[in-house]
Scaffold this motif. Structure first.
Motif, mmCIF file in Angstrom:
data_model
loop_
_atom_site.group_PDB
_atom_site.id
_atom_site.type_symbol
_atom_site.label_atom_id
_atom_site.label_comp_id
_atom_site.label_asym_id
_atom_site.label_seq_id
_atom_site.Cartn_x
_atom_site.Cartn_y
_atom_site.Cartn_z
ATOM 1 N N ILE A 57 0.834 -1.212 0.000
ATOM 2 C CA ILE A 57 0.000 0.000 0.000
ATOM 3 C C ILE A 57 0.865 1.257 0.000
ATOM 4 O O ILE A 57 0.639 2.185 -0.792
ATOM 5 C CB ILE A 57 -0.949 -0.003 1.220
ATOM 6 N N SER A 58 1.860 1.299 0.889
ATOM 7 C CA SER A 58 2.715 2.485 0.974
ATOM 8 C C SER A 58 3.527 2.676 -0.292
ATOM 9 O O SER A 58 3.718 3.805 -0.759
ATOM 10 C CB SER A 58 3.638 2.382 2.196
ATOM 11 N N ASN A 59 3.997 1.580 -0.894
ATOM 12 C CA ASN A 59 4.737 1.681 -2.147
ATOM 13 C C ASN A 59 3.837 2.215 -3.263
ATOM 14 O O ASN A 59 4.260 3.044 -4.087
ATOM 15 C CB ASN A 59 5.291 0.313 -2.530
ATOM 16 N N PHE A 60 2.581 1.784 -3.296
ATOM 17 C CA PHE A 60 1.620 2.262 -4.293
ATOM 18 C C PHE A 60 1.370 3.760 -4.125
ATOM 19 O O PHE A 60 1.344 4.510 -5.101
ATOM 20 C CB PHE A 60 0.310 1.478 -4.146
ATOM 21 N N VAL A 61 1.197 4.196 -2.868
ATOM 22 C CA VAL A 61 0.946 5.615 -2.601
ATOM 23 C C VAL A 61 2.140 6.462 -3.015
ATOM 24 O O VAL A 61 1.992 7.529 -3.635
ATOM 25 C CB VAL A 61 0.617 5.831 -1.105
ATOM 26 N N VAL A 62 3.349 5.996 -2.688
ATOM 27 C CA VAL A 62 4.566 6.732 -3.040
ATOM 28 C C VAL A 62 4.687 6.884 -4.554
ATOM 29 O O VAL A 62 5.029 7.954 -5.070
ATOM 30 C CB VAL A 62 5.809 6.019 -2.466
#
Length: 294
Positions: free
Chosen positions: A280-285
Motif C-alpha cells: 500500500i505504501s509503495n503504491f501511494v509513493v
C-alpha cells in the motif's frame, strides 16, 4: 558468470545467509495450519486449517494486542524515524573531520549494547527505590514517580530507549546518501547566494528523498513487529494492558505453553500485515510521483 565470478563470490555469503536463515525456514509455516507435535513432525501432525488464525481473531485481548503493537510502532515512526535524518545532516555540516568521527563513534555506540544492558540502565535511572531520577526528586522534597509501573509512561519509555539506542546507527545510510550528492550543486548554490539552511532545504533533502521514502516504506512493513527483547524486559504486571503485544503473546503461547502452531500463526499474521502495508505504501509513493522499492 565467469566474467563476473568475483562479484558473485562477493555476494555469496549474503545469499547463503538469506537462503539458510530466511528461505529454508519457510517450510515451518505449515505448522500454522496444524496441531503441530514435535514427536510427529510436520509431515504427520494433524491438519486443522485456519483454526489458529480464527482463534487469534476471536481472542478476547486481540484488539489490545493490536492497539499496543500499532501505537508502540507509531510512536517509533513519528519520533524516531526523523531523528537520524536530522542528525546525519548535522554531522554532514561538521567540517572538522576528527571531531566529526569522534561524534559519529559516540552516537553509534549505544546500538551495540544489548537490550539487557539498556533495560538495566533504565532501571538504574528510573526505578522508584534506587533510581537516580527519583533520588533527585526526593532530594527536592517531592514524591517519587513510578516511571516503570505507570501505564501512561510505558509507550514513551520504549520510544525513548529506541531513540537513544538506534538514532546514531540510523544515520549511516543517510550519511552515505548525502555523500553521493554532487558537490558542484552546492558550489552553484553558493554562487547564487544560498546559505547553509537553503542548501540543506533545496539540495540535501531533495537528494536523499528517495532514500527516506524507501526506508519509510520498509519501516511501515515492520509495524506489526515490536522489539520482543525490549518489551519482555520492560513489561511487568502493572503495565501489562499497554505492554502486551503480538510478540509476547506468541512467546507465551508458542514457547511457555508449548503451542507451537499458535506462535507460528501469530508470526505469519504479522508477516502478512507487513507485506500488505509495504504494498500500500509503495503504491501511494508511486502515485505521488516518487520511485518506490519495486
Amino acid at each position: 558468470m565467469v566474467q563476473y565470478r568475483y562479484m558473485y563470490l562477493l555476494v555469496l555469503p549474503g545469499f547463503l545467509y538469506f537462503l539458510i536463515f530466511k528461505m529454508v525456514p519457510f517450510w515451518g509455516l505449515i505448522a500454522a495450519f496444524q496441531n503441530y507435535s514435535p514427536m510427529l513432525g510436520v509431515l504427520h501432525s494433524k491438519w486443522v486449517g485456519f483454526k489458529h488464525f480464527i482463534d487469534l481473531f476471536e481472542y478476547e485481548h486481540f484488539y489490545i494486542l493490536l492497539r499496543n503493537t500499532f501505537f508502540i510502532n507509531l510512536f517509533s515512526i513519528v519520533f524516531l524515524f526523523p531523528l537520524p535524518i536530522v542528525l546525519s545532516i548535522m554531522l554532514n555540516e561538521v567540517r572538522h573531520e576528527v571531531f566529526k568521527r569522534i561524534n559519529q563513534s559516540i552516537v553509534y555506540m549505544p546500538h551495540f549494547l544489548s537490550w539487557v544492558i539498556v533495560a538495566s540502565l533504565t532501571f538504574f535511572l528510573l526505578s522508584t527505590d534506587v533510581g537516580l531520577v527519583n533520588k533527585a526528586i526526593r532530594g527536592a522534597g517531592l514524591e517519587p514517580i513510578a516511571f516503570l509501573q505507570e501505564p501512561n509512561y510505558f509507550w514513551g519509555l520504549l520510544t525513548a530507549q529506541n531513540i537513544w539506542k538506534d538514532t546514531g546507527w540510523g544515520t549511516i545510510i543517510f550519511l552515505a546518501a548525502i555523500a553521493g550528492v554532487d558537490p558542484s550543486r552546492y558550489e552553484a548554490a553558493v554562487i547564487d547566494g544560498a546559505g547553509r539552511m537553503k542548501q540543506i532545504w533545496h539540495i540535501t533533502l531533495p537528494a536523499i528523498r528517495p532514500t527516506i521514502l524507501i526506508l519509510l516504506i520498509l519501516r511501515l512493513g515492520q509495524i506489526a513487529d515490536v522489539s520482543f527483547e525490549q518489551v519482555l524486559l520492560m513489561i511487568n504486571p502493572l503495565v501489562l494492558k499497554v505492554g502486551d503485544v503480538f510478540d509476547t503473546y506468541a512467546y507465551q503461547q508458542g514457547i511457555l505453553s508449548g503451542q507451537t502452531s499458535v506462535g507460528v500463526a501469530v508470526g505469519m499474521f504479522k508477516g502478512i500485515v507487513g507485506i500488505i502495508l509495504v504494498m500500500i505504501s509503495n503504491f501511494v509513493v508511486k502515485k505521488l510521483g516518487h520511485e518506490g522499492i519495486y
